[in-house]
Design an enzyme around this catalytic site. Sequence first.
Site, PDB file in Angstrom:
ATOM      1  N   ASP A 112       0.867  -1.183   0.000  1.00 22.88           N
ATOM      2  CA  ASP A 112       0.000   0.000   0.000  1.00 22.88           C
ATOM      3  C   ASP A 112       0.897   1.224   0.000  1.00 22.88           C
ATOM      4  O   ASP A 112       2.007   1.169  -0.507  1.00 22.88           O
ATOM      5  CB  ASP A 112      -0.958  -0.035   1.207  1.00 22.88           C
ATOM      6  CG  ASP A 112      -2.278   0.686   0.926  1.00 22.88           C
ATOM      7  OD1 ASP A 112      -2.227   1.847   0.492  1.00 22.88           O
ATOM      8  OD2 ASP A 112      -3.350   0.099   1.131  1.00 22.88           O
ATOM      9  N   HIS A 149       2.169   1.920  -3.188  1.00 18.05           N
ATOM     10  CA  HIS A 149       1.212   2.832  -3.813  1.00 18.05           C
ATOM     11  C   HIS A 149       1.677   4.282  -3.731  1.00 18.05           C
ATOM     12  O   HIS A 149       0.872   5.202  -3.811  1.00 18.05           O
ATOM     13  CB  HIS A 149      -0.160   2.675  -3.158  1.00 18.05           C
ATOM     14  CG  HIS A 149      -0.806   1.355  -3.437  1.00 18.05           C
ATOM     15  ND1 HIS A 149      -2.119   1.085  -3.120  1.00 18.05           N
ATOM     16  CD2 HIS A 149      -0.328   0.216  -3.999  1.00 18.05           C
ATOM     17  CE1 HIS A 149      -2.415  -0.162  -3.466  1.00 18.05           C
ATOM     18  NE2 HIS A 149      -1.334  -0.698  -4.001  1.00 18.05           N
TER      19      HIS A 149
END
Length: 493
Positions: A301, A324
């Site tokens: 993430d 991310h």
Amino acid sequence: MLLFAFLVWSSSTGTCHARRGKHWRHSRAASASLSKKKAKSHGSGSHHHGGSKSKSKAPSPPKQVTPPPPEKKGSENFNVLDFGAKGDGDTDDTKAFQAAWASACKVEASTIVVPSEYVFLVGPISFSGPYCEANIVFQLDGTIIAPTNAKAWGSGLLWWIEFTKLRGITIRGNGVIDGKGSVWWQDSPFDDPVDDEAKLIIPLNRTAEQNSPIPINSKLGSKMPSTKPTALRFYGSFNVTVTGITIQNSPQCHLKFDNCMGVSVYEISVSSPGDSLNTDGIHLQNSKDVLIHSTNLACGDDCVSIQTGCSNVYIHNVNCGPGHGISIGGLGRDSTKACVSNITVRDIIMHNTMNGVRIKTWQGGSGSVQGVLFSNIQVTEVELPIVIDQFYCDKGKCKNQTSAVALSGITYERIKGTYTVKPVHFACSDSLPCMDVTLTGIELKPLQERYHMYDPFCWQTFGELTTPAVPPIDCLQIGKPSSNRIQSDHDSC
């Protein structure tokens, strides 16, 4: 003759009285002085003689009191092995760690030692203040592993290792915190929210499966709790330092700071697979005066996630990927108020990440994000290098709402490298457009891989393009909106 004799006698008597008076005054002063000298001499010698009442009242010299030994600051070590830890990777060493902390807590600048070449199985544990002494060091050179049996976690916990309400806490060393996250990721791959930017990424081959569950077979007989813990969390603490260590395979966030002030993170590594859902590298919330640098972050993430209540955050010289990217938000979820200010992210290398630098907010929120600088970001094979998304939604469907978190004073400079989907995606609120967005030195080149590719996109985004961009970002509206809503008290921070 009698008269003469009387006069002589009278004169002699007066002289004597005068001399007597003078001598008396002198003698009295001398006597008083002598009396004082005797008293002083008598007092000073009173410890040579004993007995009399008058002697006991005489002042005596101060006693020679031996001062207590200086408190051991920074020199007292508490080795977990001395408190019963086995370090064999199988025995539960939680109680030994608790006992070591209970002792170290009482000594300022003490050190808990987790020695190298040992593997310590430790269950959920909280190293808590607020009554601990300041400046405790947690010297981590060994490996700490999390339990993989569901029973150890009860119905679910938000953290595994927690430090709370401390003043001056440092974790340092060359050791490893291993969350054994694979047993969590595979147990509930479809329960976790999915990054909303995934909707922008459309494979050329539409049969490709997105966000597929991690193909790991559980060795457990029972399912892990749905609530996944953060590996290492700091709460309500001042002057926190984390350096040198590796945090890997966390069930959820790897390192979290909540309600902390004065945070320094450097020369650490975070490592988990790129498809391990919601495993943020570093998560900041309600924390101020934060410095993160010289760090490698690889996760499933956001490499760094900056949430509401954060200000004065400086991030530089960080390697990010997979992951991310570095994100502010999501902010304003469930109509909450979010306040973020004075954020600097610079000198970053990103490789094979979904996003580069991103701001994401939910519809219906309030508050503001202001004073943000993204500078000198090198991206390689990044799907979406520059993103503002004020319609963020990590679940199936979100209703349209007019209120929004206000975004202003956002600067992007020297963002360079390659992208695989879209170079710029600015989706700002209809009712509260993004303002004062400045772009300088943007050079992003397409790299065709396995996704459909798109031109830059802007919606309700106002600001300034100070240099020509590659590719051209013609969608940015120059200046300020003509009819933007004035921020209300409900929006202000």
